[in-house]
Motif scaffolding. Structure first.
Motif, mmCIF file in Angstrom:
data_model
loop_
_atom_site.group_PDB
_atom_site.id
_atom_site.type_symbol
_atom_site.label_atom_id
_atom_site.label_comp_id
_atom_site.label_asym_id
_atom_site.label_seq_id
_atom_site.Cartn_x
_atom_site.Cartn_y
_atom_site.Cartn_z
ATOM 1 N N ALA B 362 0.633 -0.885 0.298
ATOM 2 C CA ALA B 362 -0.411 0.069 0.072
ATOM 3 C C ALA B 362 0.860 0.710 0.094
ATOM 4 O O ALA B 362 1.039 1.979 -0.502
ATOM 5 N N ALA B 363 2.368 1.312 1.154
ATOM 6 C CA ALA B 363 3.049 2.666 1.221
ATOM 7 C C ALA B 363 3.284 2.409 -0.490
ATOM 8 O O ALA B 363 3.916 3.859 -0.706
ATOM 9 N N ALA B 364 4.240 1.884 -0.860
ATOM 10 C CA ALA B 364 4.396 1.310 -2.101
ATOM 11 C C ALA B 364 3.678 1.835 -3.607
ATOM 12 O O ALA B 364 3.650 2.944 -4.505
ATOM 13 N N MET B 365 2.406 1.742 -3.534
ATOM 14 C CA MET B 365 1.584 2.176 -3.906
ATOM 15 C C MET B 365 0.914 4.039 -3.727
ATOM 16 O O MET B 365 1.477 4.751 -4.901
ATOM 17 N N LEU B 366 1.458 4.505 -2.986
ATOM 18 C CA LEU B 366 0.979 6.110 -2.530
ATOM 19 C C LEU B 366 2.703 6.583 -2.455
ATOM 20 O O LEU B 366 2.760 7.621 -3.337
ATOM 21 N N ILE B 367 3.876 5.338 -2.859
ATOM 22 C CA ILE B 367 5.048 6.324 -3.419
ATOM 23 C C ILE B 367 4.896 6.488 -4.766
ATOM 24 O O ILE B 367 5.086 7.807 -5.754
ATOM 25 N N ALA B 368 4.406 5.292 -5.383
ATOM 26 C CA ALA B 368 4.051 5.591 -6.970
ATOM 27 C C ALA B 368 3.617 6.678 -7.984
ATOM 28 O O ALA B 368 3.716 7.128 -8.324
ATOM 29 N N SER B 369 1.961 7.006 -6.789
ATOM 30 C CA SER B 369 0.978 7.857 -7.496
ATOM 31 C C SER B 369 1.779 9.068 -6.883
ATOM 32 O O SER B 369 1.145 9.926 -7.028
ATOM 33 N N PRO B 385 -3.025 9.760 7.298
ATOM 34 C CA PRO B 385 -2.873 8.363 7.623
ATOM 35 C C PRO B 385 -4.448 7.505 6.451
ATOM 36 O O PRO B 385 -4.023 6.682 5.827
ATOM 37 N N ARG B 386 -5.234 8.657 6.669
ATOM 38 C CA ARG B 386 -6.078 7.954 5.380
ATOM 39 C C ARG B 386 -5.813 7.619 3.912
ATOM 40 O O ARG B 386 -6.785 6.713 3.680
ATOM 41 N N PRO B 387 -5.191 8.049 3.023
ATOM 42 C CA PRO B 387 -4.787 7.226 2.357
ATOM 43 C C PRO B 387 -4.699 5.863 1.920
ATOM 44 O O PRO B 387 -4.868 4.977 1.356
ATOM 45 N N PHE B 388 -3.531 5.796 2.415
ATOM 46 C CA PHE B 388 -3.010 4.330 3.651
ATOM 47 C C PHE B 388 -4.257 3.455 3.718
ATOM 48 O O PHE B 388 -4.467 1.977 3.445
ATOM 49 N N LEU B 389 -4.897 4.238 5.090
ATOM 50 C CA LEU B 389 -5.816 3.060 5.386
ATOM 51 C C LEU B 389 -6.614 2.158 4.958
ATOM 52 O O LEU B 389 -7.532 1.481 4.333
ATOM 53 N N ASP B 390 -7.056 3.629 2.933
ATOM 54 C CA ASP B 390 -7.831 3.374 2.531
ATOM 55 C C ASP B 390 -7.808 2.702 1.346
ATOM 56 O O ASP B 390 -8.129 1.507 1.252
ATOM 57 N N ILE B 391 -5.884 2.588 1.229
ATOM 58 C CA ILE B 391 -6.018 1.487 0.027
ATOM 59 C C ILE B 391 -5.927 -0.253 0.549
ATOM 60 O O ILE B 391 -6.089 -1.276 0.389
ATOM 61 N N LEU B 392 -5.463 -0.156 2.153
ATOM 62 C CA LEU B 392 -5.698 -1.432 2.989
ATOM 63 C C LEU B 392 -6.980 -1.829 3.043
ATOM 64 O O LEU B 392 -7.131 -2.650 2.706
#
Lengths: 413, 413
Positions: B362-369, B385-392
């Protein structure tokens, strides 16, 4: 008359053997101590000199020896003119040392059965796997070899023979009980080499019952004994050397061995065993190192000889013998009680080492005098027990008898 | 926009990371898996192909790599054009892999604190001993490094931040609770690398209370929790990575970590620890072989990844957060429940590996984005935290909230 003793090994039992040989060197002659690590032999020599144990002035020397090396052992026997070899080294060296004795004519003694480091010896009778295969050759060469002449095996075999000779017309059961009611004050420790100690309990438990070998697992069969001096103790049926020779020599009587264990010992043992940490088979670490788990457990545990100074309490080891006398059923308990602190004060070792180390010296004295110089391979129950128990009575391990007539010392005329 | 992921490590967590990267490879690009033993990487590649986890056709490759070798790691990052490195190898390689990322500009992530194999890291805050010493250099080079982004540390740090942002005016205490109520059916096993697992519990237990570090010993402070789904569980205060960063970032709130342990685990652990078998310091066997006891314990225990097929039951991990909101005291439990069997069916690993392996993806996806491509070193609670918890929430680890208003899913607009 054989003389001059070569002690092989330099652990707690060797320390006792050396002191006791020194105390009786008027009978035994020179004393030589040999082991892989000569410093450990030198420490024993120093201890004997410090405690002034030598009864008369004889040669007392330390030697470096790899006892797996038969030629080196033969050379040392010859160099020291040793007539008697007391092998109290690792149980892995028995057959090599015996070979050296057979080739040189020295009398051989040990206190535990031979073991192959790679296996937990499984097929009863254990002596049949190694030692007894050399019995015929010993006889042909006229070499005296007394197997298992510590306390158990050893003195307990003599107790069984005494019972058979003097207390019964027919023995029906021998239950050997070994209780250490002492305390070493450590979280956990074994009283002798952890490798040998644990190996006793990781295999199948063999007992001789109803004329055949019975198998159980360790801690499967427990029993509470109420013993002289040490009181009530929980003991468990255990595989042990002397069951294997007594099964042959007690005319078909049941033979069982019981060892006392506290709940804490059982818990630690169970955890280690179930995890595979008592295995004698090597495992490979993630880094590719091959290592035998049991040897690592040994490395982290306290050195058994380090326990001696703080050991408190007593041991009680003996034989409950049942059978018939004059048509009546009877039961006799023949036993010894030893004290850890007394042992340490006398010879610098704890009580377990003391009970194992004093008997081979008594046996050596009987070889020196000729009484036990039988020029063949024997287990202790094949020898007359009274001369042996008589010496033990005088040198630190008195025998007592408890039966319907009371609890009393064994008397000698 | 960084793309292409290099996964370092080939254990159960790496298996989860690979599957989850594959399921999201439209966002993440190529997937490379590297570890000392290339066969283990190949097995993961095979598993990803078997389960048809790749969302689109990208490069998926196994590589042999000694991650302690910085130059080799840099070369592999460059060869694979990896923009993101997910380090789920041994905790001993963190600083080498981070160095390689700083030199090449790749984003760095791990799921556990760096450890020196020779010591149990003792001085809090633990991150201050290694990772944070590189924070300034990361900032200067504009390198993104997200420390401890598994579940705990990782998701639980995001839960703490979420509580601080949305549920409290002032947080006074964060109690992180990690309960594995699952069963692997073995006598004893650890859920991840035994070496790392035991090292967590052999040192001093640090907690942050009343504005300072408090020390306790392991299993000294216990507490019964009654948790959603898994029910009543005994947990013990334990030292853990996230306590060390949250102590810095939660405005002085108390921070404690509690891990669930059954009596059987505690007994086995206590025996091994007291005997010295969990020591990271080498001992020498009687034969002269130098060996680290803990590595032998690791060698005899079941491989954690072998537990997955038969693992039953659930985990519950979350944060009990206390504090003030609108002048009133309140408490919130923010948590996730994961199922061992579901995890195995989806990605071939058990639930503990699943909860640790999904978050870094999930963190990798947020780095990619770009959302988490912060071009500096951070702990998870420093990020929104919300973008992370949203993907999870979407990829397998949904967040739930329990407080006075009930037990409900965390909702996203």
């Amino acid at each position: 008359m054989k003389k001059n003793v070569l002690i092989i090994g330099a652990g707690g039992v060797a320390q006792v053997v050396a002191h006791k040989c020194a105390q009786n060197c008027d009978v035994l002659g020179d004393i030589h101590i040999a082991s892989r690590t000569v410093e450990k032999c030198r420490a024993i020599v120093d201890s004997v000199r410090e405690k002034k144990s030598l009864k008369t002035e004889v040669t007392l020397e330390a030697h470096a020896l790899d006892a797996m090396d038969v030629e080196a052992t033969k050379a040392l026997i010859e160099k020291t003119r040793a007539g008697i070899v007391i092998n109290v080294g690792s149980a892995f060296v028995n057959m090599s040392v015996l070979r050296a004795c057979m080739d040189t004519g020295a009398a051989y003694m040990d206190t535990a059965i031979h073991e192959d480091p790679k296996k937990i010896c499984e097929t009863p009778p254990w002596y049949g796997n190694y030692e007894w295969k050399r019995a015929q050759e010993c006889k042909e060469r006229g070499v005296t070899a007394i197997l298992g002449v510590g306390f158990d095996p050893g003195v307990v075999n003599a107790y069984a023979r005494l019972a058979k000779d003097e207390y019964f017309d027919k023995v029906t059961a021998v239950d050997i009980v070994d209780i250490n009611a002492g305390s070493h004050g450590k979280y956990f420790a074994t009283n002798f080499d952890p490798e040998i100690n644990f190996r006793e309990f990781t295999g199948v438990v063999y007992s001789w019952q109803n004329g055949q070998w019975q198998t159980n697992s360790m801690f499967e069969v427990g029993k509470e004994y109420d013993l002289p001096v040490v009181g009530k103790c929980k003991a468990y049926m255990t595989g042990h050397d002397e069951v294997h020779s007594l099964a042959k020599h007690m005319d078909g009587a049941d033979v069982r061995f019981w060892m006392g264990f506290g709940d804490h010992y059982i818990n630690v043992f169970t955890v280690l065993k179930n995890l595979g940490l008592l295995s004698e088979q090597p495992v490979k670490t993630a880094e590719g190192l091959e290592v035998v788990p049991l040897k690592v457990v040994k490395a982290v545990l306290p050195d058994p000889s380090s326990l001696a100074p703080n050991y408190q309490g007593k041991t009680c080891i003996g034989d409950f013998v049942k059978g018939l006398k004059d048509g009546q059923e009877r039961e006799v308990f023949i036993y010894n009680v030893a004290d850890h602190k007394d042992a340490f004060e006398e010879v610098g070792s704890q009580g377990i080492s003391y009970t194992a180390g004093v008997p081979p010296v008594a046996a050596a004295m009987l070889i020196a005098s000729g009484e036990w110089d039988v020029k063949q391979m024997v287990n202790v129950e094949e020898l007359p027990p009274r001369p042996f128990l008589d010496i033990l009575n005088r040198i630190g391990l008195p025998t007592r008898i408890k039966d319907a007539d009371g609890d009393r010392a064994l008397t000698f005329s």
